[in-house]
Design a protein around this motif. Sequence first.
Motif, short mmCIF file in Angstrom:
data_model
loop_
_atom_site.label_atom_id
_atom_site.label_comp_id
_atom_site.label_asym_id
_atom_site.label_seq_id
_atom_site.Cartn_x
_atom_site.Cartn_y
_atom_site.Cartn_z
N LEU A 6 0.68 -1.30 -0.20
CA LEU A 6 -0.28 -0.55 -0.04
C LEU A 6 0.62 1.12 0.07
O LEU A 6 2.65 1.42 0.30
CB LEU A 6 -1.04 -0.18 1.28
N PRO A 7 0.47 2.79 -0.76
CA PRO A 7 1.81 3.26 -0.54
C PRO A 7 1.20 4.38 0.63
O PRO A 7 2.10 4.87 0.55
CB PRO A 7 0.69 4.02 -1.40
N PHE A 8 0.89 4.23 1.14
CA PHE A 8 0.73 4.35 2.27
C PHE A 8 -0.16 3.74 3.81
O PHE A 8 -0.39 3.22 3.29
CB PHE A 8 -0.34 6.42 3.37
N GLN A 9 0.18 4.41 5.04
CA GLN A 9 -1.01 3.46 6.56
C GLN A 9 -2.08 2.55 6.47
O GLN A 9 -2.53 4.51 5.89
CB GLN A 9 -0.67 3.71 7.50
N TYR A 10 -2.27 2.18 6.59
CA TYR A 10 -3.47 1.77 6.25
C TYR A 10 -4.69 1.83 7.81
O TYR A 10 -3.91 2.10 9.15
CB TYR A 10 -3.98 -0.07 6.56
N ASN A 11 -5.59 2.53 7.68
CA ASN A 11 -6.21 3.46 9.27
C ASN A 11 -7.11 2.13 9.55
O ASN A 11 -8.71 1.83 8.37
CB ASN A 11 -6.78 4.16 8.67
N PRO A 12 -7.06 1.34 10.23
CA PRO A 12 -8.33 -0.09 10.97
C PRO A 12 -9.19 0.64 11.64
O PRO A 12 -10.78 -0.11 11.46
CB PRO A 12 -7.50 -0.56 11.96
N PHE A 13 -9.40 2.03 11.08
CA PHE A 13 -10.80 2.49 12.53
C PHE A 13 -11.60 3.75 11.47
O PHE A 13 -12.49 3.75 11.52
CB PHE A 13 -10.66 3.76 12.82
N ASP A 57 -12.71 4.37 1.54
CA ASP A 57 -12.40 5.53 1.53
C ASP A 57 -11.49 5.86 2.13
O ASP A 57 -11.24 6.95 1.98
CB ASP A 57 -13.60 5.75 2.90
N GLN A 58 -10.64 5.08 2.14
CA GLN A 58 -8.98 5.55 2.17
C GLN A 58 -8.42 5.33 1.11
O GLN A 58 -6.76 5.80 1.02
CB GLN A 58 -7.70 4.42 2.99
N ASN A 59 -9.08 5.35 -0.60
CA ASN A 59 -8.49 5.67 -1.69
C ASN A 59 -6.83 4.76 -1.69
O ASN A 59 -6.33 6.25 -2.66
CB ASN A 59 -8.11 7.18 -1.77
N PHE A 60 -6.71 3.39 -1.85
CA PHE A 60 -6.16 2.55 -1.77
C PHE A 60 -5.82 2.96 -3.12
O PHE A 60 -6.75 2.47 -4.00
CB PHE A 60 -5.38 1.97 -1.01
N TYR A 61 -3.98 2.64 -3.94
CA TYR A 61 -4.18 2.41 -5.27
C TYR A 61 -2.93 1.25 -5.31
O TYR A 61 -2.04 1.40 -4.47
CB TYR A 61 -3.96 3.77 -6.31
N TYR A 62 -2.82 0.73 -6.83
CA TYR A 62 -1.47 0.07 -5.94
C TYR A 62 0.06 0.66 -6.46
O TYR A 62 -0.16 1.27 -7.76
CB TYR A 62 -1.81 -0.91 -7.62
N ILE A 63 1.11 0.62 -5.96
CA ILE A 63 1.80 1.62 -6.17
C ILE A 63 2.46 1.23 -7.39
O ILE A 63 2.43 0.51 -8.15
CB ILE A 63 2.85 1.04 -5.61
N GLY A 64 2.92 2.86 -8.12
CA GLY A 64 3.28 2.37 -9.46
C GLY A 64 2.59 3.31 -10.26
O GLY A 64 2.03 3.34 -11.86
N THR A 65 0.62 3.70 -9.74
CA THR A 65 0.17 3.09 -11.19
C THR A 65 -1.01 5.27 -10.71
O THR A 65 -1.28 4.74 -11.44
CB THR A 65 -1.22 2.47 -10.76
N ASN A 66 -0.36 5.60 -10.14
CA ASN A 66 -0.91 7.27 -9.27
C ASN A 66 -0.36 8.19 -10.35
O ASN A 66 0.55 8.50 -10.25
CB ASN A 66 -0.11 7.16 -7.91
#
Length: 831
Positions: free
Chosen positions: A471-478, A483-492
């Motif tokens: 993941l490009p940044f830390q996951y927020n378990p709460f 809603d956290q807009n994760f993307y695969y590294i290298g695709t942004n």
Amino acid sequence: MKCPLLLTVIFCLFCFNNWLQAQSITGTVLNQETQAPIENALVELLNHSPIISATTNAEGKFVLRDIPIGKHRLSIDAEDYLPQVYAFETGQTARIQIQLTPFNEDAETTVRERLNTKITTASQNSESLLNAPASVHIVTNQEIEERGYTSLTDILEDIPEVEIQDKATGVYYNHITVRGIQGSERFLILLDGMRINSMATTQHTVDKNFLIRYAKRVEIILGPASALYGADAFTGVINIISKDGYKTQRAEIEGSYGMYHTTENNFFTGFGNKDISFNLNGGVYYSKEPNLSKLYPQEFAWHNNQYSTNGYVLNNLSRTDTTQIDIAPFDLTRLAYFAHGKLNIKQLELGAMHNTQTHSSSLGNKPGFSPYIPEAQYSISLTNAYVKHLWKKKPNSKVSILSSLNWNYYNINNNSKFINFFTSYKKGFKYGFNHNIKLNESINISLHKRHNLIVGLSYQYTYGLPKSSDLPFQYNPFQPAADQNFYYIGTNVEDKNGTNQAVASKFYFFDQHYAGTFLQYQGNINNFLLITLGARFDYSASKLKDSDNVQQYYDINPRLGIVIKPVETLRFKLFYGEAFLAPSPEKRFEHFGSFSIENDQNGDFNAFRGNFWHLPNPDLAPEKIRSAEFSTSYTNEQLSLSLGGYYNSITNLVDLEITFGEEFLGIPIDVVERSVNKSTAYSYGGTFKALFQHYFDQRKTTKINVYASYSLSDGRVNDSLPLIFSAQHTVKAGLTFKYKRLNIHARGFFRTSSFNQLGVGNQPFFLLNAFANYRIYESKRKKFALDIFVRVRNLTNARYYNMTQVATPVFEQAPQDPIRVTAGLRVRFVK
């Protein structure tokens, strides 16, 4: 008429003669220290058929009837007391008094007393280790003290048929193999009978995070145990038995410091009475760890000559291209901590445990693909809480019911991250978890003094997220993942129109339901033949959160154990068992890799492409093992010798498969790796084991204890490749010398080559460890004591290697630590 009369006279004379030749014995069993009567102690005449036995009443009294005239021996056994054998002769003795010594975890014991320890893991029923229907090893509190063990892996290193490959992987730290079958997810770890490793069969770290420093004992069962414990009791069960607070009545703390800024600090406290008691223990381990780049210059040549001087790392698997990143110091810092508490209120027990380990995520990898830097770290935690209750109408009731409710939480801490080739040397954060709750009910029925039946039911619910992609940044378990807009590294990236082309990360949230029931019968036939017969039925159903497709498994696993004891010193054991391992959500849905950008002729974004990806396989089927084993042992007061062998057949074995030219999320992938059921395997082997102990004086202040084992392990995967992470020949040995306040222990093992999936092996090696403890002060009433100790690992400063998985970015062999020395102090307060 005369003939019947004559027969009647002869019959009466015969009965009268038998009456003269038999005698009743009455006796009392008392506590040696307090002279209090011991209730529910089992008293039986040894080597007599049919069995003559009795159980003491509330006043400690018993009666044995119809004992033939002659010399006899009685076996007296009571919970929390050392067993005893009492010799007597009928005609001379009609009333006897027997005094049992209360079990004291600090007391010196003979070899026979140690191997007569009552255990529960083998059949969920209290029984002597010698009579247990399984291949069992125990490590007592006394041995933990004398040998300087602190973690579970310290103990496992000394157990025959167990092999550990340390520093072999940045994800799990090590690979653990049991009887030729590798994987920490394939065996159970229990604490006081309650499971404390992940209930979702997730492979996890077993290292300094499992503290056993203050365990009462550790029971280790080798071989399949699904007939009792269900899925993933595939290769064995480890049960850490904690101390009872009211029996210890003490507080203890120890601290140590040594080479590479290594510190290990532990504490224990336990107090109370029989109605209410508690214990609390824990520890922390921290070390900067050795700088392997200086100790192994050849393996770390890229780090020393390229990365540490100009920041170069490799940009493709063929090693033809490099890229430059920031330079950071070499780092292998390891941190682990463990905490456990237990509260007993009569028949109710409440407990909680938490552990965490953090170590380098680059371990086992070549430095050209994974720089060994402080930010690259992998961290997991396990948390457990449970309540259990034992119902008995009376202390010697024939029926008891054990109920338990256990909550288990495993998570990859959200500060875990990889910085390597697969993340394009960006920070690739990891996250994953599983919540588990399990209800168990078992009914223990004593059909007769020597016949026992156990019926069990269990239900488990699991909800979780398998290990995420990078993941490009830390996951927020709460916060919801969507809603956290994760993307695969290298695709942004943006195309020529300014449109963001980021590919949204996929998360495989799942839930599972498990249900199982088992039945087990144990019988003792004339104290000569002990039979255990049982089976368990398990059912599981799992589905992804956003899917209606339910994947179901069910399995029946039988178990048979036969123990023959022709004389008290000799045992023959024969076992057969089956087990299954449902594929973990992690193996089914784990995926990782990175995408690269393909530009058009104008240098604008055109498409994504993947060089290498590990992709999910939701259709994995359960693995199955069928195992048979035989052993024989001889035991007396000073010596124990045993010889045993086993054969395992495994089907549907999960292995890695490589394919080419696939797609993931519509993006072409050059090389694809995934887990599949493509292998069958068989393993066979055996162990010869010896234990000798001798006291040089009656007060048992001076002793020598020697143990040694030789193990053979062999087999094949798909009839051609050797077993992975499994040496063919292993010798393990240790020696303890104790003189008054001084204790010295040395232990080591020799191992021949272990192999990876391509059949490539490491060099054989010998590892020697040592421990010494001296009590520098002890008060007259032994209420206070102060010890000083030294631990040495790799005493000969050998350079040796462990094996790793096959992959281009991974070391062919993982370099291991040089000599490591720590010293410390221990303080003990007794109530």
